[in-house]
Design a protein around this motif. Structure first.
Motif, PDB file in Angstrom:
ATOM      1  N   PRO A 114      -7.543   1.592  16.448  1.00 24.73           N
ATOM      2  CA  PRO A 114      -6.850   0.782  15.444  1.00 24.73           C
ATOM      3  C   PRO A 114      -5.354   1.137  15.383  1.00 24.73           C
ATOM      4  O   PRO A 114      -4.992   2.303  15.476  1.00 24.73           O
ATOM      5  CB  PRO A 114      -7.535   1.165  14.130  1.00 24.73           C
ATOM      6  CG  PRO A 114      -8.834   1.749  14.518  1.00 24.73           C
ATOM      7  CD  PRO A 114      -8.615   2.415  15.845  1.00 24.73           C
ATOM      8  N   ASP A 116      -1.781   0.891  13.235  1.00 25.15           N
ATOM      9  CA  ASP A 116      -1.185   0.653  11.919  1.00 25.15           C
ATOM     10  C   ASP A 116      -0.090  -0.400  12.050  1.00 25.15           C
ATOM     11  O   ASP A 116       0.840  -0.229  12.839  1.00 25.15           O
ATOM     12  CB  ASP A 116      -0.576   1.949  11.366  1.00 25.15           C
ATOM     13  CG  ASP A 116      -1.639   2.930  10.890  1.00 25.15           C
ATOM     14  OD1 ASP A 116      -2.824   2.542  10.833  1.00 25.15           O
ATOM     15  OD2 ASP A 116      -1.286   4.080  10.566  1.00 25.15           O
ATOM     16  N   ARG A 151      -4.776  -2.757  11.584  1.00 26.50           N
ATOM     17  CA  ARG A 151      -4.899  -2.213  10.237  1.00 26.50           C
ATOM     18  C   ARG A 151      -3.595  -2.486   9.507  1.00 26.50           C
ATOM     19  O   ARG A 151      -2.533  -2.048   9.944  1.00 26.50           O
ATOM     20  CB  ARG A 151      -5.123  -0.698  10.373  1.00 26.50           C
ATOM     21  CG  ARG A 151      -5.790  -0.099   9.191  1.00 26.50           C
ATOM     22  CD  ARG A 151      -6.281   1.315   9.482  1.00 26.50           C
ATOM     23  NE  ARG A 151      -6.497   1.951   8.212  1.00 26.50           N
ATOM     24  CZ  ARG A 151      -5.570   2.665   7.577  1.00 26.50           C
ATOM     25  NH1 ARG A 151      -4.403   2.880   8.126  1.00 26.50           N
ATOM     26  NH2 ARG A 151      -5.846   3.175   6.391  1.00 26.50           N
ATOM     27  N   HIS A 189      -9.584  -3.772   5.608  1.00 29.05           N
ATOM     28  CA  HIS A 189      -8.701  -3.733   6.788  1.00 29.05           C
ATOM     29  C   HIS A 189      -7.219  -3.740   6.396  1.00 29.05           C
ATOM     30  O   HIS A 189      -6.353  -3.671   7.258  1.00 29.05           O
ATOM     31  CB  HIS A 189      -8.994  -4.921   7.707  1.00 29.05           C
ATOM     32  CG  HIS A 189      -8.509  -6.239   7.154  1.00 29.05           C
ATOM     33  ND1 HIS A 189      -9.110  -6.856   6.085  1.00 29.05           N
ATOM     34  CD2 HIS A 189      -7.468  -7.026   7.507  1.00 29.05           C
ATOM     35  CE1 HIS A 189      -8.456  -7.971   5.816  1.00 29.05           C
ATOM     36  NE2 HIS A 189      -7.458  -8.104   6.670  1.00 29.05           N
TER      37      HIS A 189
END
Ligand SMILES: *Cc1c(COP(=O)(O)O)cnc(C)c1O
Length: 226
Positions: A114, A116, A151, A189
């Motif tokens: 994931p 950011d 995310r 999420h």
């Protein structure tokens, strides 16, 4: 000016801005924007204590990344084309400029973990600026729920280049309000905790209005390519 001297001045200003509004300086992350300068100058910034490095072009980021690697945390702050996502997605730690589903799709399929991301918002509505209109942000974030590797950690904006303090403050304040309303939804999420706003000329005001990530280039490392 050496980076250490510049950084000391910036830290003094951050302390003053934080004190004004009762914030703790450890809430503020300084991203050193090195897009104007050399690898050597970037390394000087890292030696001065800058951990977070921001670049706005994929080629330049890759060049610097290949020298510096994990001695820095890498922030991509520029316009990102979908076809270039694959070149940087496993090098970059944070993307500040997500504003298209096609880019989110590439992040999702090309990344092995994931990533950011900040959603870029065009708060001031200037035609020349990238980013979503404020009313587009919530529907966009809802659509991102199906992308496991995206995310949403916060919102980002570039303030207009104006002297008008109330216009600048309103830009920052409106982004903060939008962040609050998204955070309130508690989407798994999209924790949407952070605000990436404030650059060399307006970071103190941005901090007073809630910035958590300030992106500073010229006042930190200068603009000299040599
Ligand atoms: C260049 C740039 C900055 C830094 O600008 P300065 O005014 O030199 O501090 C910050 N954010 C973005 C997105 C940029 O492109």
């Amino acid at each position: 000016m050496d980076v250490t001297t510049n950084l000391e001045e910036i830290q003094t200003n951050i302390q003053r801005a934080c004190a004004k509004v009762n914030r703790n300086t450890n809430e503020i992350t300084i991203i050193g924007v090195t897009k104007y300068v050399t690898i050597e100058r970037t390394e000087e910034a890292i030696d001065a204590g800058i951990i977070h490095i921001g670049e706005n072009r994929t080629e330049e980021m890759i060049k610097k990344y290949n020298h510096i690697k994990d001695k820095a945390t890498w922030h991509f702050i520029g316009t990102l084309q979908s076809r270039k996502v694959k070149d940087i997605v496993d090098k970059v730690d944070v993307i500040h400029s997500l504003d298209r589903i096609s880019v989110a799709k590439q992040i999702d399929t090309r990344s092995t973990r994931p990533v950011d991301c900040f959603i870029q918002v065009n708060v001031s509505g200037e035609a020349s600026k990238h980013g979503l209109a404020p009313e587009e942000v919530f529907p966009f974030i809802k659509e991102l729920a199906s992308y496991q590797n995206v995310r949403v950690v916060g919102l980002m904006t570039m303030a207009p280049h104006v002297e008008d303090e109330s216009l600048l403050r309103n830009t920052f304040r409106n982004l903060a309000k939008l962040r609050d309303s998204i955070q309130h939804e508690q989407l798994p999420h999209a924790p949407c905790t952070y605000l990436s706003m404030g650059m060399s000329n307006d970071y103190e005001m941005a901090i007073e209005e809630g910035a958590t990530h300030i992106r500073i280039g010229s006042k930190l490392v200068g603009t000299n390519k040599m």
